[in-house]
Scaffold this active site. Structure first.
Site, PDB file in Angstrom:
ATOM      1  N   GLN A   1       0.828  -1.210   0.000  1.00 49.93           N
ATOM      2  CA  GLN A   1       0.000   0.000   0.000  1.00 49.93           C
ATOM      3  C   GLN A   1       0.863   1.262   0.000  1.00 49.93           C
ATOM      4  OE1 GLN A   1      -0.734  -2.504   2.308  1.00 49.93           O
ATOM      5  NE2 GLN A   1      -2.755  -3.199   1.718  1.00 49.93           N
TER       6      GLN A   1
ATOM      7  N   HIS B   1     -18.839   2.802  -8.208  1.00 47.01           N
ATOM      8  CA  HIS B   1     -18.565   1.972  -9.375  1.00 47.01           C
ATOM      9  C   HIS B   1     -17.097   1.997  -9.774  1.00 47.01           C
ATOM     10  CE1 HIS B   1     -22.943   1.771  -9.813  1.00 47.01           C
ATOM     11  NE2 HIS B   1     -22.733   0.732 -10.608  1.00 47.01           N
TER      12      HIS B   1
ATOM     13  N   SER C   1      -8.832  -4.851 -25.491  1.00 53.83           N
ATOM     14  CA  SER C   1      -7.657  -5.216 -26.290  1.00 53.83           C
ATOM     15  C   SER C   1      -6.344  -4.752 -25.678  1.00 53.83           C
ATOM     16  CB  SER C   1      -7.789  -4.634 -27.703  1.00 53.83           C
ATOM     17  OG  SER C   1      -7.840  -3.215 -27.656  1.00 53.83           O
TER      18      SER C   1
ATOM     19  N   LYS D   1      -3.738  -9.075  -6.147  1.00 51.74           N
ATOM     20  CA  LYS D   1      -4.245 -10.101  -7.058  1.00 51.74           C
ATOM     21  C   LYS D   1      -5.236 -10.964  -6.290  1.00 51.74           C
ATOM     22  CE  LYS D   1      -2.830 -10.673 -10.706  1.00 51.74           C
ATOM     23  NZ  LYS D   1      -3.237 -10.230 -12.060  1.00 51.74           N
TER      24      LYS D   1
ATOM     25  N   ARG E   1       1.485   2.975  -2.410  1.00 47.22           N
ATOM     26  CA  ARG E   1       0.615   3.854  -3.183  1.00 47.22           C
ATOM     27  C   ARG E   1      -0.736   3.164  -3.257  1.00 47.22           C
ATOM     28  NH1 ARG E   1       3.658   6.305  -8.521  1.00 47.22           N
ATOM     29  NH2 ARG E   1       4.753   7.995  -7.476  1.00 47.22           N
TER      30      ARG E   1
END
Length: 352
Positions: A157, A268, A286, A199, A159
């Site tokens: 953390q 959101h 993409s 992750k 950042r």
């Protein structure tokens, strides 16, 4: 050897990321960057030099002397797991940059105190700060109940928010998400993206579940993360990863915005990779494939690298094969084909 070059390049790249993350939160330090390191190495090999010597090649920092193969950095294991590989590369990178970090430390401390400070910072960087493991039940469409396992690792953390994808795979484990979260921190530091690394993973095979079951799993996992403060704008922002995409991100955003984030106007923003209609951005789908293309582009347009392979720069006369034809593979193929390379094969689970 080719294997030896790979070992050194990985250590040099990680050394750069460790150096950047410690010395400056805003810009890379003066001196050779990882790109310059690669160029020096390419020129060295083109001249017939060895990368496995005990002396640093000309043009590289003195701290790069005393090179060793990766297996030594991984404590001699013949086949270390992914997490140990990442930690081994970190240790190797830290050993490369330690002297330079001590030299660049502008304080009135003694040399010994500076070294203690640098080593302390490196020890702080290495481990994951937080790891969450959850188990929760879902009711299958056939009436049976099943317990699902999930994990979220927040590596750093330094950042905020933490940033990293959510993958659905039967191969997910605590060690895997810790390793991937660590790599997210280093990648963000190298390119100066102001996020810490994270992750997540849910241990399922998506092919074995219906859409309604996957929605149940995704929404429940979001609740479990929210209850422990592992998701939220400015705190921890997941993204798509293996076997997840816009649909799963929209479920996550909706679940968070209608529960713990109902008073937050930015609710959101708890996740990226959403559909365009729900606050997503053009080009996100993409983006990973484009990144693969640009990485190849930097290599294939460099004459010194291509000369090592006995090939000419440029895409025009090149062929390639794609392993995995999901979001990354598909768009990598599109960009490579657009610039003149020829796809001669693709491989996907159970077929080719």
């Amino acid at each position: 050897t080719k294997e030896g070059r790979s070992c050194f390049l990985s250590a040099a790249e990680l050394a750069s990321s460790v150096y950047y993350s410690i010395v400056s939160a805003r810009a890379p330090p003066a001196g050779p960057s990882s790109v310059n390191m690669y160029r020096c190495l390419g020129e060295l090999v083109a001249r017939g030099g060895s990368l496995l010597t005990t002396e640093a090649p000309a043009g590289l920092p003195a701290a790069c002397s005393g090179l060793r193969r990766y297996c030594q950095a991984a404590e001699g294991e013949d086949d270390p797991n992914f997490f140990k590989m990442v930690e081994g590369f970190f240790d190797r990178g830290a050993s490369i940059v330690e002297d330079q970090l001590v030299h660049d430390l502008r304080t009135r401390e003694s040399e010994e105190q500076k070294r203690h400070r640098v080593r302390g910072i490196l020890r702080i960087i290495k481990p994951c700060n937080h790891v969450l493991s959850v188990s929760f039940p879902i009711k299958r469409d056939n009436g049976e109940w099943e317990v699902i396992e999930g994990y979220r690792a927040q590596h750093s953390q330094h950042r905020t928010p933490c940033k990293g994808g959510i993958r659905y795979s039967t191969e997910v484990s605590v060690d895997e998400v810790k390793a991937l979260a660590s790599l997210m921190t280093y990648k963000c530091a190298v390119v100066d993206v102001p996020f810490g690394g994270a992750k997540a993973g849910v241990k399922i095979n998506t092919r074995n579940y219906s859409d309604s079951e996957l929605e149940k799993i995704t929404r429940r996992f979001t609740i479990e993360l929210a209850k422990k403060g592992f998701i939220g704008p400015g705190i921890d922002v997941p993204a798509p990863d293996m076997s997840t995409g816009e649909r799963e991100m929209s479920w996550i955003a909706d679940t968070y915005a209608n529960t713990i984030g109902h008073t937050d106007i930015n609710a959101h923003a708890c996740v990226t990779g959403k559909p365009i209609s729900q606050g997503g951005i053009h080009g996100r789908i993409s983006a990973t494939g484009r990144g693969v293309f640009h990485g190849i582009e930097n290599f294939i347009n460099e004459a010194s690298y291509m000369s090592l392979l006995g090939m000419t720069p440029g895409f025009g006369d090149k062929t390639f094969a794609i392993q995995g034809f999901g979001n990354v593979g598909l768009h990598s193929m599109r960009y490579l084909h657009r610039f003149g390379a020829k796809c001669i094969g693709t491989g996907e689970i159970g077929r080719a």
